[in-house]
Design an enzyme around this catalytic site. Structure first.
Site, mmCIF file in Angstrom:
data_model
loop_
_atom_site.group_PDB
_atom_site.id
_atom_site.type_symbol
_atom_site.label_atom_id
_atom_site.label_comp_id
_atom_site.label_asym_id
_atom_site.label_seq_id
_atom_site.Cartn_x
_atom_site.Cartn_y
_atom_site.Cartn_z
ATOM 1 N N ARG A 46 0.845 -1.200 0.000
ATOM 2 C CA ARG A 46 0.000 0.000 0.000
ATOM 3 C C ARG A 46 0.880 1.249 0.000
ATOM 4 N NH1 ARG A 46 -1.801 1.672 4.577
ATOM 5 N NH2 ARG A 46 -2.426 -0.380 5.342
ATOM 6 N N TYR A 98 -16.665 17.943 -14.452
ATOM 7 C CA TYR A 98 -17.008 16.525 -14.446
ATOM 8 C C TYR A 98 -18.036 16.226 -13.339
ATOM 9 C CZ TYR A 98 -16.437 11.491 -13.974
ATOM 10 O OH TYR A 98 -16.674 10.156 -13.887
ATOM 11 N N ASP A 170 -7.676 19.900 -13.185
ATOM 12 C CA ASP A 170 -8.035 18.599 -13.757
ATOM 13 C C ASP A 170 -7.700 18.677 -15.248
ATOM 14 O OD1 ASP A 170 -9.269 16.435 -14.973
ATOM 15 O OD2 ASP A 170 -11.050 16.500 -13.698
ATOM 16 N N LYS A 195 -8.588 7.748 -18.939
ATOM 17 C CA LYS A 195 -8.925 8.318 -20.230
ATOM 18 C C LYS A 195 -7.703 8.294 -21.160
ATOM 19 C CE LYS A 195 -12.647 8.928 -17.845
ATOM 20 N NZ LYS A 195 -12.982 10.150 -17.141
HETATM 21 C C1 LIG Z 1 -13.437 10.502 -15.841
HETATM 22 C C2 LIG Z 1 -13.097 11.809 -15.275
HETATM 23 C C3 LIG Z 1 -12.827 11.957 -13.908
HETATM 24 C C4 LIG Z 1 -12.939 10.821 -12.917
HETATM 25 O O1 LIG Z 1 -11.999 9.817 -13.155
HETATM 26 P P1 LIG Z 1 -12.257 8.253 -12.851
HETATM 27 O O2 LIG Z 1 -11.006 7.627 -13.328
HETATM 28 O O3 LIG Z 1 -13.474 7.865 -13.615
HETATM 29 O O4 LIG Z 1 -12.465 8.131 -11.386
HETATM 30 C C5 LIG Z 1 -12.477 13.221 -13.454
HETATM 31 N N1 LIG Z 1 -12.401 14.279 -14.293
HETATM 32 C C6 LIG Z 1 -12.661 14.168 -15.616
HETATM 33 C C7 LIG Z 1 -12.569 15.372 -16.480
HETATM 34 C C8 LIG Z 1 -13.025 12.937 -16.140
HETATM 35 O O5 LIG Z 1 -13.314 12.846 -17.445
#
Ligand SMILES: *Cc1c(COP(=O)(O)O)cnc(C)c1O
Length: 379
Positions: A46, A98, A170, A195
């Site tokens: 961890r 998001y 983000d 992504k």
């Molecule tokens: C998908 C996404 C998230 C969250 O990420 P996960 O891997 O699904 O937990 C946060 N911000 C944006 C812009 C996203 O597209």
């Protein structure tokens, strides 16, 4: 080092025990010590894992940062950032972001006494009036999901520095190929590695990158104390994904530009949201802070009846109807009922996210085939 070289070699050191050129998947929970407290830097998985370590080094390098931390998902990474704060602290976030971030803030952290302001960040000057003595963080997302609004990272960073507030960006939609917020003055970059970084729709993961050692140590403490760490197999997959990020992104951008223009010229299509249009509100800033405009596009139909939108969403064949984005294959999504369903309808519509909005994650297939698929579905 130029971007292509950096992405391919990021975090990749031959395995010290065998010389394996690819980082092995260290599928282990613990490490043998030669005497109590005498070990090779790895005690319990961890806290440390060599596959994760290689990926965390890669994360740092692809965002021009000094440190990287991997989490079990994008929202777990966001969760770790908010856990830096205590009841009474305030966060300024965007009204268009998001849906899962909004849900985490409103449904989980508000009840622990953290206060969030959701505002329009397209004009950085609008932020100032929400800053007070309790403000600890500005949470920005650009381009925003799903309306592709652009936030001026350098301008917001200047404001956050002036008021001694952290800025976290983000950067999921842009990916480090298009935009590097740390270089523009942000304190933390967050990605859903699910992504573009993973890039193949086969892994859930998140990460944080930063330059400040103290901030890194605080976030590492949260990572190991709360335990939202990714497994080594998932780390391997993202390490592999990063090696082709630049070539994938080049094609995402090319296809995105072709399809955005094609949609805009289509007689049945209404507004198209894509930051590369010269007459879009955020174009000048996008041009300044991004290397290209990406493969994320949203649009509305002129006939925006529920039936017509539903019919279109069910008629594409290459564009798969699914949440998520950033994989090599194209996806189509209905934010109002899918990715952004956790935002109350009234709130959504106030922020410009209509029931008829359709979002595309343009993949790296042949653009002609993608257009034929859309033409067939739009009719
Ligand atoms: C998908 C996404 C998230 C969250 O990420 P996960 O891997 O699904 O937990 C946060 N911000 C944006 C812009 C996203 O597209």
């Amino acid at each position: 080092m130029k971007i292509a070289t950096r992405f391919i070699h990021a975090g990749a050191e031959p395995d010290p025990s065998t010389g394996a050129i690819m980082t092995p998947i260290y599928q282990t929970s613990t490490y043998v010590q030669s005497a109590p407290g005498e070990h090779k830097g790895y005690e319990y998985a961890r806290s440390q894992n060599p596959t994760r370590k290689a990926l965390e080094d890669a994360y740092a390098q692809i965002e021009n940062g000094r440190y990287g931390l991997a989490f079990s998902s994008g929202v777990a990474a966001t969760d770790a950032v908010i856990k830096l704060f205590k009841p009474g602290d305030e966060v300024i976030a965007a009204s268009d972001m998001y849906g899962g971030t909004y849900r985490l803030f409103t449904k989980i952290f508000e009840k622990f006494g953290i206060r969030f302001h959701y505002i329009d960040m397209q004009d950085a000057g609008n932020i100032k009036q929400y800053i007070n003595a309790n403000t600890r963080l500005i949470w920005a997302e650009t381009p925003t999901n799903p309306l592709m609004n652009i936030v001026d990272i350098a301008a917001v960073a200047a404001l956050s520095k002036e008021h001694n507030i952290l800025l976290c960006v983000d950067n999921t939609f842009a990916s480090p190929y298009l935009q590097n917020p740390l270089d523009l003055g942000a304190d933390i970059v967050m990605h859903s590695a699910t992504k573009y970084l993973g890039g193949h729709s086969d892994v859930i993961q998140g990460c944080l990158m930063m330059n400040d050692k103290e901030l890194r140590d605080q976030l590492y403490f949260i990572q190991k104390s709360c335990g939202a760490v990714p497994g080594p197999q998932d780390c391997f997959l993202v390490l592999r994904g990063i090696k082709t990020l630049h070539v994938r992104m080049q094609r995402h951008c090319e296809n995105g530009a072709i399809i955005a223009h094609w949609l805009r010229d289509h007689s049945k299509v209404g507004k198209v949201y894509w930051p590369g249009f010269e007459d879009s509100a955020g174009y000048a800033i996008a041009k300044k802070q991004m290397r290209d405009f990406g493969g994320m596009i949203s649009f509305e139909l002129k006939n925006d009846s529920v039936e017509e939108v539903r019919r279109l969403l069910s008629s594409t064949r290459l564009f798969a109807l699914a949440e998520s984005l950033g994989g090599v294959e194209s996806l189509i999504n209905h934010p109002a009922s899918m990715t952004h369903a956790s935002i109350p309808r009234e709130e959504r519509i106030k922020n410009g996210l209509n029931d008829s909005l359709i979002r595309l994650s343009v993949g790296i297939e042949d653009a002609d085939d993608l257009i034929a698929d859309l033409q067939n579905a739009i009719g």
